[in-house]
Design an enzyme around this catalytic site. Structure first.
Site, PDB file in Angstrom:
ATOM      1  N   ARG A  40      24.961 -92.585  13.959  1.00 32.29           N
ATOM      2  CA  ARG A  40      26.048 -91.658  13.616  1.00 32.29           C
ATOM      3  C   ARG A  40      27.147 -92.439  12.885  1.00 32.29           C
ATOM      4  O   ARG A  40      27.600 -93.482  13.325  1.00 32.29           O
ATOM      5  CB  ARG A  40      26.609 -91.038  14.894  1.00 32.29           C
ATOM      6  CG  ARG A  40      27.819 -90.109  14.690  1.00 32.29           C
ATOM      7  CD  ARG A  40      29.131 -90.841  14.828  1.00 32.29           C
ATOM      8  NE  ARG A  40      30.291 -89.945  14.884  1.00 32.29           N
ATOM      9  CZ  ARG A  40      31.535 -90.368  14.922  1.00 32.29           C
ATOM     10  NH1 ARG A  40      31.808 -91.652  14.905  1.00 32.29           N
ATOM     11  NH2 ARG A  40      32.524 -89.506  14.980  1.00 32.29           N
ATOM     12  N   VAL A  41      27.553 -91.923  11.731  1.00 34.96           N
ATOM     13  CA  VAL A  41      28.670 -92.528  10.993  1.00 34.96           C
ATOM     14  C   VAL A  41      29.821 -91.542  11.055  1.00 34.96           C
ATOM     15  O   VAL A  41      29.641 -90.348  10.846  1.00 34.96           O
ATOM     16  CB  VAL A  41      28.258 -92.805   9.523  1.00 34.96           C
ATOM     17  CG1 VAL A  41      29.447 -93.294   8.718  1.00 34.96           C
ATOM     18  CG2 VAL A  41      27.128 -93.835   9.476  1.00 34.96           C
ATOM     19  N   GLY A  42      31.005 -92.058  11.366  1.00 34.64           N
ATOM     20  CA  GLY A  42      32.173 -91.189  11.503  1.00 34.64           C
ATOM     21  C   GLY A  42      33.058 -91.191  10.271  1.00 34.64           C
ATOM     22  O   GLY A  42      32.711 -91.755   9.220  1.00 34.64           O
TER      23      GLY A  42
ATOM     24  N   THR B 281      40.224 -95.411  16.566  1.00 42.05           N
ATOM     25  CA  THR B 281      40.101 -96.205  15.366  1.00 42.05           C
ATOM     26  C   THR B 281      41.432 -96.858  15.069  1.00 42.05           C
ATOM     27  O   THR B 281      42.460 -96.357  15.473  1.00 42.05           O
ATOM     28  CB  THR B 281      39.782 -95.204  14.244  1.00 42.05           C
ATOM     29  OG1 THR B 281      38.599 -94.549  14.609  1.00 42.05           O
ATOM     30  CG2 THR B 281      39.672 -95.837  12.902  1.00 42.05           C
TER      31      THR B 281
ATOM     32  N   GLY C  62      36.212 -87.704  14.481  1.00 43.48           N
ATOM     33  CA  GLY C  62      35.851 -87.851  13.071  1.00 43.48           C
ATOM     34  C   GLY C  62      35.088 -86.670  12.505  1.00 43.48           C
ATOM     35  O   GLY C  62      35.190 -86.369  11.319  1.00 43.48           O
TER      36      GLY C  62
ATOM     37  N   THR D  53      42.720 -91.021  12.880  1.00 39.98           N
ATOM     38  CA  THR D  53      42.002 -91.480  14.072  1.00 39.98           C
ATOM     39  C   THR D  53      41.712 -90.244  14.919  1.00 39.98           C
ATOM     40  O   THR D  53      42.409 -89.242  14.813  1.00 39.98           O
ATOM     41  CB  THR D  53      42.828 -92.454  14.937  1.00 39.98           C
ATOM     42  OG1 THR D  53      43.961 -91.766  15.427  1.00 39.98           O
ATOM     43  CG2 THR D  53      43.278 -93.654  14.160  1.00 39.98           C
TER      44      THR D  53
HETATM   45  N1  ASP Z   1      37.563 -91.439  14.201  1.00 41.93           N
HETATM   46  C1  ASP Z   1      36.639 -92.207  14.986  1.00 41.93           C
HETATM   47  C2  ASP Z   1      35.267 -91.655  14.833  1.00 41.93           C
HETATM   48  O1  ASP Z   1      35.082 -90.456  14.750  1.00 41.93           O
HETATM   49  C3  ASP Z   1      36.944 -92.300  16.444  1.00 41.93           C
HETATM   50  C4  ASP Z   1      38.349 -92.486  16.892  1.00 41.93           C
HETATM   51  O2  ASP Z   1      39.266 -92.659  16.097  1.00 41.93           O
HETATM   52  O3  ASP Z   1      38.558 -92.422  18.106  1.00 41.93           O
HETATM   53  O4  ASP Z   1      34.344 -92.443  14.890  1.00 41.93           O
END
Ligand code: ASP
Length: 315
Positions: free
Chosen positions: A205-207, A177, A231, A228
Site C-alpha cells: 500500500r502506498v499512501g 507522517t 492518506g 498528514t
Molecule cells: N498520511 C500517511 C499515510 O496515509 C499516514 C499519516 O500521516 O499518519 O500513509
C-alpha cells in the site's frame, strides 16, 4: 534576497534546526528539507517515519516519501520502500538522477536505492516491533480521542487491520507522517514528506506521502502544502493541490488549509481518521489546519533560536 523560513508538522522539531542551518548558510530549500527530514527519519523514538517506523500487516516496515520543488514542479518519490532508512534521500535521488520518472515503488525503489549507493539497514527496531504488537492487542478496545466520526473510522480501521494481520501473519503472534516545507534565500520552495505510513497497512500500500497533489504539492504561483493523516482521503481529495490552488487565488495559508480539509471531509469514508494540512507561501506566510483542536506545527525563521509551535486552525 528572500527571508528564509522552514516549517514542519508535529515532531519535525527534531529536524528543523538542521534545515535552518542549511538555509542560513545560503543552501537550497531542497538541501534544507533533506537535512531536516533525515534527522526525523533517524530519530528512533519516532515510530511514524524512517528507522523504527511501525510496520505493515506482515510486520515489515515500508516507507513512503517525496520531494517537490516550487519553481518547476519537479517531483521525486518512493513508495513501499523496504530496507533503506532515509526514504527522503532516495526520493530526492529519483528527482535528480531519474528525471524520466517521478515515482518508484517496492522492489524497483529498493533496486534504485542500491544502484545509487544508499546503505541498506534493518528498519524494524525492538521497540517498534513491541509497539506494533501492543497496538494490535488494543486495536479493538481503545482508540484515542472522542466519539467523533474520525475516532469511529479509526476504530473501524484498526478492527480491519487486526483481521488483516490475523490473515497475513497466522504464525506470529499518534500516527503521523512528517511534512517539512522550506523557503530559501533565492525564493525557491521545497516540500518534503516522509512516513512509514499507516501501521498494519496491506503490504505494498502506498499512501498520500508519495503521491503528487495528495500529500505533497509545490508551485511558486501559490506555495507549498503537505498533509498528514488518513492518506486515502487526501488522495481522493487532491488535498495538497487544492490548498495550493486556494493560495494562488489569494487565500491566507490557514484558510486555504481549512477549506481544502473541509472539502476533503465531505467525502464518505468508513475509515475516517484525522487529516491535517500545512502551507507556506513564496513570501514566507504560513499556516495549518486540522480536524481537531490542539494541533500545532513548528516554525523556524532566520532569527529563531529554536522551533516555535504555532496552533493550526480547526477545519
Ligand atoms: N498520511 C500517511 C499515510 O496515509 C499516514 C499519516 O500521516 O499518519 O500513509
Amino acid at each position: 534576497m528572500v527571508s528564509t523560513v522552514i516549517i514542519g508538522s508535529e515532531r519535525s522539531e527534531t529536524g528543523l534546526p538542521a534545515g535552518m542551518d542549511v538555509l542560513r548558510r545560503g543552501g537550497s530549500a531542497l538541501d534544507a528539507v533533506e537535512a531536516a527530514m533525515r534527522r526525523c527519519e533517524d530519530n528512533l523514538a519516532d515510530h511514524y517515519v524512517g528507522t523504527g517506523g511501525l510496520p505493515n500487516a506482515q510486520g515489515v516496515v515500508e516507507l513512503d516519501a517525496s520531494v517537490m520543488l516550487g519553481s518547476d514542479r519537479r517531483f521525486g518519490a518512493v513508495g513501499a520502500l523496504r530496507g533503506y532508512p532515509n526514504a527522503i534521500s532516495v526520493a530526492r535521488a529519483v528527482l535528480e538522477r531519474l528525471p524520466q520518472h517521478c515515482l518508484l515503488v517496492g522492489e524497483g525503489a529498493a533496486l534504485f536505492a542500491q544502484e545509487n549507493g544508499f546503505a541498506a539497514a534493518e528498519l524494524l527496531t525492538d521497540e517498534s516491533r513491541a509497539l506494533w504488537r501492543e497496538q494490535l492487542l488494543t486495536a479493538v478496545d481503545s482508540v484515542e480521542g472522542e466519539n467523533t466520526a474520525a475516532a469511529d473510522g479509526d476504530h473501524r480501521y484498526r478492527r480491519a487491520a487486526l483481521d488483516l494481520v490475523r490473515r497475513m501473519s497466522p504464525h506470529e503472534g499518534p500516527w503521523g507522517t512528517i511534512n517539512i516545507i522550506a523557503l530559501d534565500a533565492h525564493g525557491e520552495l521545497c516540500v518534503g514528506v516522509s512516513t512509514s505510513g499507516y501501521p498494519f497497512k496491506y503490504p505494498g500500500r502506498v499512501g498520500d506521502s508519495a503521491v503528487p497533489g495528495a500529500g505533497n504539492w509545490c508551485d511558486l504561483r501559490g506555495g507549498g502544502a503537505a498533509c498528514t493523516g488518513r492518506g486515502e482521503l487526501s488522495m481522493r481529495g487532491g488535498t495538497a493541490r487544492t490548498v495550493v490552488d486556494l493560495l494562488a487565488l489569494g487565500k491566507e495559508p490557514s484558510d486555504a488549509c481549512r477549506i481544502a480539509l473541509q472539502e476533503t471531509a465531505s467525502l464518505p469514508d468508513d475509515y475516517r481518521a484525522e487529516l491535517r494540512a500545512l502551507a507556506l507561501t513564496p513570501d514566507g506566510r504560513h499556516g495549518g489546519a486540522a480536524g481537531q483542536d490542539g494541533s500545532v506545527y513548528a516554525v523556524m525563521t532566520e532569527g529563531s533560536t529554536g522551533p516555535e509551535l504555532h496552533p493550526r486552525c480547526v477545519a
